[in-house]
Design a protein around this motif. Structure first.
Motif, PDB file in Angstrom:
ATOM      1  N   LEU A   1       0.832  -1.204   0.000  1.00 26.74           N
ATOM      2  CA  LEU A   1       0.000   0.000   0.000  1.00 26.74           C
ATOM      3  C   LEU A   1       0.863   1.248   0.000  1.00 26.74           C
ATOM      4  CD1 LEU A   1      -2.835   1.331   0.261  1.00 26.74           C
ATOM      5  CD2 LEU A   1      -2.501   1.233   2.753  1.00 26.74           C
ATOM      6  N   LEU A   2       1.881   1.284   0.840  1.00 32.25           N
ATOM      7  CA  LEU A   2       2.755   2.445   0.916  1.00 32.25           C
ATOM      8  C   LEU A   2       3.524   2.643  -0.388  1.00 32.25           C
ATOM      9  CD1 LEU A   2       4.145   2.192   4.572  1.00 32.25           C
ATOM     10  CD2 LEU A   2       2.277   3.605   3.716  1.00 32.25           C
ATOM     11  N   CYS A   3       3.901   1.558  -1.027  1.00 35.92           N
ATOM     12  CA  CYS A   3       4.565   1.656  -2.335  1.00 35.92           C
ATOM     13  C   CYS A   3       3.636   2.287  -3.367  1.00 35.92           C
ATOM     14  CB  CYS A   3       5.021   0.275  -2.806  1.00 35.92           C
ATOM     15  SG  CYS A   3       6.504  -0.345  -1.991  1.00 35.92           S
ATOM     16  N   ARG A   4       2.374   1.882  -3.344  1.00 35.22           N
ATOM     17  CA  ARG A   4       1.402   2.463  -4.284  1.00 35.22           C
ATOM     18  C   ARG A   4       1.218   3.952  -4.000  1.00 35.22           C
ATOM     19  NH1 ARG A   4      -1.540  -2.335  -3.240  1.00 35.22           N
ATOM     20  NH2 ARG A   4      -3.081  -1.203  -1.972  1.00 35.22           N
ATOM     21  N   TYR A   5       1.151   4.309  -2.727  1.00 38.01           N
ATOM     22  CA  TYR A   5       1.012   5.708  -2.359  1.00 38.01           C
ATOM     23  C   TYR A   5       2.221   6.526  -2.829  1.00 38.01           C
ATOM     24  CZ  TYR A   5      -3.041   4.846   0.728  1.00 38.01           C
ATOM     25  OH  TYR A   5      -4.284   4.525   1.236  1.00 38.01           O
ATOM     26  N   LEU A   6       3.414   5.963  -2.685  1.00 40.88           N
ATOM     27  CA  LEU A   6       4.623   6.652  -3.127  1.00 40.88           C
ATOM     28  C   LEU A   6       4.589   6.891  -4.635  1.00 40.88           C
ATOM     29  CD1 LEU A   6       7.441   4.903  -1.058  1.00 40.88           C
ATOM     30  CD2 LEU A   6       6.949   7.346  -1.068  1.00 40.88           C
ATOM     31  N   ASN A   7       4.197   5.866  -5.384  1.00 39.83           N
ATOM     32  CA  ASN A   7       4.107   5.998  -6.840  1.00 39.83           C
ATOM     33  C   ASN A   7       3.079   7.050  -7.236  1.00 39.83           C
ATOM     34  OD1 ASN A   7       6.041   4.009  -7.221  1.00 39.83           O
ATOM     35  ND2 ASN A   7       4.532   2.358  -7.377  1.00 39.83           N
ATOM     36  N   ARG A   8       1.943   7.042  -6.542  1.00 37.13           N
ATOM     37  CA  ARG A   8       0.904   8.031  -6.833  1.00 37.13           C
ATOM     38  C   ARG A   8       1.398   9.441  -6.536  1.00 37.13           C
ATOM     39  NH1 ARG A   8      -5.154   8.298  -3.969  1.00 37.13           N
ATOM     40  NH2 ARG A   8      -5.644  10.437  -4.652  1.00 37.13           N
ATOM     41  N   PHE A   9       2.045   9.606  -5.390  1.00 40.21           N
ATOM     42  CA  PHE A   9       2.559  10.922  -5.010  1.00 40.21           C
ATOM     43  C   PHE A   9       3.592  11.402  -6.025  1.00 40.21           C
ATOM     44  CE2 PHE A   9       5.238  13.965  -2.914  1.00 40.21           C
ATOM     45  CZ  PHE A   9       4.387  14.679  -2.088  1.00 40.21           C
ATOM     46  N   ALA A  10       4.466  10.500  -6.458  1.00 38.92           N
ATOM     47  CA  ALA A  10       5.501  10.846  -7.431  1.00 38.92           C
ATOM     48  C   ALA A  10       4.877  11.345  -8.731  1.00 38.92           C
ATOM     49  CB  ALA A  10       6.401   9.647  -7.694  1.00 38.92           C
ATOM     50  N   GLU A  11       3.839  10.655  -9.196  1.00 37.34           N
ATOM     51  CA  GLU A  11       3.173  11.038 -10.441  1.00 37.34           C
ATOM     52  C   GLU A  11       2.463  12.388 -10.308  1.00 37.34           C
ATOM     53  OE1 GLU A  11       0.574   7.892 -11.568  1.00 37.34           O
ATOM     54  OE2 GLU A  11       2.193   6.450 -11.929  1.00 37.34           O
ATOM     55  N   GLU A  12       1.833  12.603  -9.162  1.00 34.82           N
ATOM     56  CA  GLU A  12       1.055  13.832  -8.969  1.00 34.82           C
ATOM     57  C   GLU A  12       1.922  15.054  -8.694  1.00 34.82           C
ATOM     58  OE1 GLU A  12      -2.985  11.743  -7.078  1.00 34.82           O
ATOM     59  OE2 GLU A  12      -1.657  12.953  -5.808  1.00 34.82           O
ATOM     60  N   ASN A  13       3.126  14.833  -8.171  1.00 31.57           N
ATOM     61  CA  ASN A  13       3.945  15.968  -7.729  1.00 31.57           C
ATOM     62  C   ASN A  13       5.293  16.082  -8.440  1.00 31.57           C
ATOM     63  OD1 ASN A  13       2.416  17.073  -5.143  1.00 31.57           O
ATOM     64  ND2 ASN A  13       2.312  14.829  -5.070  1.00 31.57           N
ATOM     65  N   GLY A  14       5.527  15.214  -9.404  1.00 29.22           N
ATOM     66  CA  GLY A  14       6.768  15.296 -10.158  1.00 29.22           C
ATOM     67  C   GLY A  14       8.006  14.946  -9.347  1.00 29.22           C
ATOM     68  N   GLU A  15       7.835  14.136  -8.309  1.00 25.07           N
ATOM     69  CA  GLU A  15       8.965  13.698  -7.502  1.00 25.07           C
ATOM     70  C   GLU A  15       9.482  12.360  -8.019  1.00 25.07           C
ATOM     71  OE1 GLU A  15      10.513  15.311  -5.241  1.00 25.07           O
ATOM     72  OE2 GLU A  15       9.129  16.932  -4.721  1.00 25.07           O
ATOM     73  N   SER A  16      10.639  11.972  -7.525  1.00 25.17           N
ATOM     74  CA  SER A  16      11.236  10.698  -7.917  1.00 25.17           C
ATOM     75  C   SER A  16      11.785  10.010  -6.677  1.00 25.17           C
ATOM     76  CB  SER A  16      12.353  10.942  -8.934  1.00 25.17           C
ATOM     77  OG  SER A  16      12.907   9.733  -9.364  1.00 25.17           O
ATOM     78  N   PHE A  17      11.412   8.753  -6.488  1.00 26.82           N
ATOM     79  CA  PHE A  17      11.852   7.994  -5.314  1.00 26.82           C
ATOM     80  C   PHE A  17      12.508   6.683  -5.732  1.00 26.82           C
ATOM     81  CE2 PHE A  17       7.817  10.123  -4.041  1.00 26.82           C
ATOM     82  CZ  PHE A  17       8.363  11.046  -3.154  1.00 26.82           C
ATOM     83  N   LYS A  18      13.511   6.298  -4.971  1.00 24.53           N
ATOM     84  CA  LYS A  18      14.060   4.951  -5.078  1.00 24.53           C
ATOM     85  C   LYS A  18      13.633   4.233  -3.812  1.00 24.53           C
ATOM     86  CE  LYS A  18      18.143   2.328  -6.379  1.00 24.53           C
ATOM     87  NZ  LYS A  18      19.555   2.397  -6.815  1.00 24.53           N
ATOM     88  N   THR A  19      12.806   3.223  -3.955  1.00 19.87           N
ATOM     89  CA  THR A  19      12.146   2.619  -2.797  1.00 19.87           C
ATOM     90  C   THR A  19      12.729   1.253  -2.454  1.00 19.87           C
ATOM     91  OG1 THR A  19      10.097   3.733  -3.464  1.00 19.87           O
ATOM     92  CG2 THR A  19       9.908   1.998  -1.815  1.00 19.87           C
ATOM     93  N   TYR A  20      12.951   1.041  -1.162  1.00 21.88           N
ATOM     94  CA  TYR A  20      13.456  -0.236  -0.650  1.00 21.88           C
ATOM     95  C   TYR A  20      12.457  -0.747   0.386  1.00 21.88           C
ATOM     96  CZ  TYR A  20      17.848   1.673  -2.517  1.00 21.88           C
ATOM     97  OH  TYR A  20      18.804   2.225  -3.320  1.00 21.88           O
ATOM     98  N   VAL A  21      12.141  -2.031   0.329  1.00 19.89           N
ATOM     99  CA  VAL A  21      11.178  -2.621   1.257  1.00 19.89           C
ATOM    100  C   VAL A  21      11.869  -3.705   2.086  1.00 19.89           C
ATOM    101  CG1 VAL A  21       9.007  -3.881   1.488  1.00 19.89           C
ATOM    102  CG2 VAL A  21       9.256  -2.142  -0.306  1.00 19.89           C
ATOM    103  N   PHE A  22      11.663  -3.653   3.396  1.00 17.00           N
ATOM    104  CA  PHE A  22      12.232  -4.636   4.318  1.00 17.00           C
ATOM    105  C   PHE A  22      11.124  -5.194   5.197  1.00 17.00           C
ATOM    106  CE2 PHE A  22      15.389  -1.428   3.342  1.00 17.00           C
ATOM    107  CZ  PHE A  22      16.496  -2.194   2.969  1.00 17.00           C
TER     108      PHE A  22
END
Length: 217
Positions: free
Chosen positions: A16-37
């Motif tokens: 869920l948090l990964c989906r939120y990050l992707n959505r935020f990136a698309e809506e705000n023009g940000e870029s994230f490199k995401t790691y999940v543990f």
């Protein structure tokens, strides 16, 4: 690009948090490199391998190493990461103050609340990026405050960062190092030295006098 770590043993929430990050990136023009543990210990072990993370979403209730213990270990090596707790119960989040947590979110996490916390973390990290430089030293990546970095010295195929707490040797060229630091008020005073202008007391002839008494020629 900001690096984001999600430390969560429940795959439903990490996804869920990964989906939120992707959505935020698309809506705000940000870029994230995401790691999940899915485990706090795995996260801590990874921190020393890639230079750390800008933003960390930390579940509190996890087996083996819970979120609070994991966060204490994180703070021992990284005091600048924006730490956001994700928990089922608000009472657990109170403990976050002892590890300088930025904020917390209660499960189930809604996107609007998530976006507000993330925006705050991004603002902080972008401000920090102007004040901190990452150095790839012999013991891994080190976050160095620019205000405590006096000068950089060229040494064959290496550069030596002279800081308030000592020296950090890094395999790099002076040319590339100058490009990295040029926007942070550093300037070449010779082929051998790159100096933090904020640390210069005076220049006399060919000699640069630093505030601490050191002289570079």
């Amino acid at each position: 690009m900001l690096s984001v770590a999600i430390v969560e043993d429940d795959s439903r929430y990490s996804e869920l948090l990964c989906r939120y990050l992707n959505r935020f990136a698309e809506e705000n023009g940000e870029s994230f490199k995401t790691y999940v543990f899915d485990d706090g210990l795995k996260f801590i072990m990874a921190c020393g391998n890639n230079g750390g993370y800008n933003i960390v979403f930390m579940d509190i209730e996890m087996p083996n190493l819970d979120g609070l213990k994991t966060s204490r270990k994180l703070r021992a090596v990284d005091k600048n990461a924006s730490l956001i707790f994700v928990t089922n119960m608000a009472k657990h989040a109170v403990s976050g103050y002892e590890v300088d947590a930025l904020d917390f979110m209660i499960k189930p996490v809604e996107y609007f609340n998530f976006s507000l916390k993330l925006e705050k973390a991004i603002r902080i990290q972008k401000k920090l990026a102007q004040d901190v430089v990452m150095i790839n030293g012999s013991d891994g990546f080190v976050k160095q405050k620019v205000s405590e970095l006096y000068y950089v010295e060229s040494s064959l195929h290496f550069v030596i960062y002279h800081t308030e707490s000592g020296q950090i040797k890094s395999r790099a060229s002076m040319k590339d190092t100058e490009k990295r630091l040029s926007a942070m008020n550093f300037a070449r005073c010779s082929n051998a030295y790159l100096v933090n202008l904020a640390c210069v007391d005076k220049v006399k002839g060919d000699t640069v006098h630093l505030a601490g008494g050191e002289r570079l020629t």
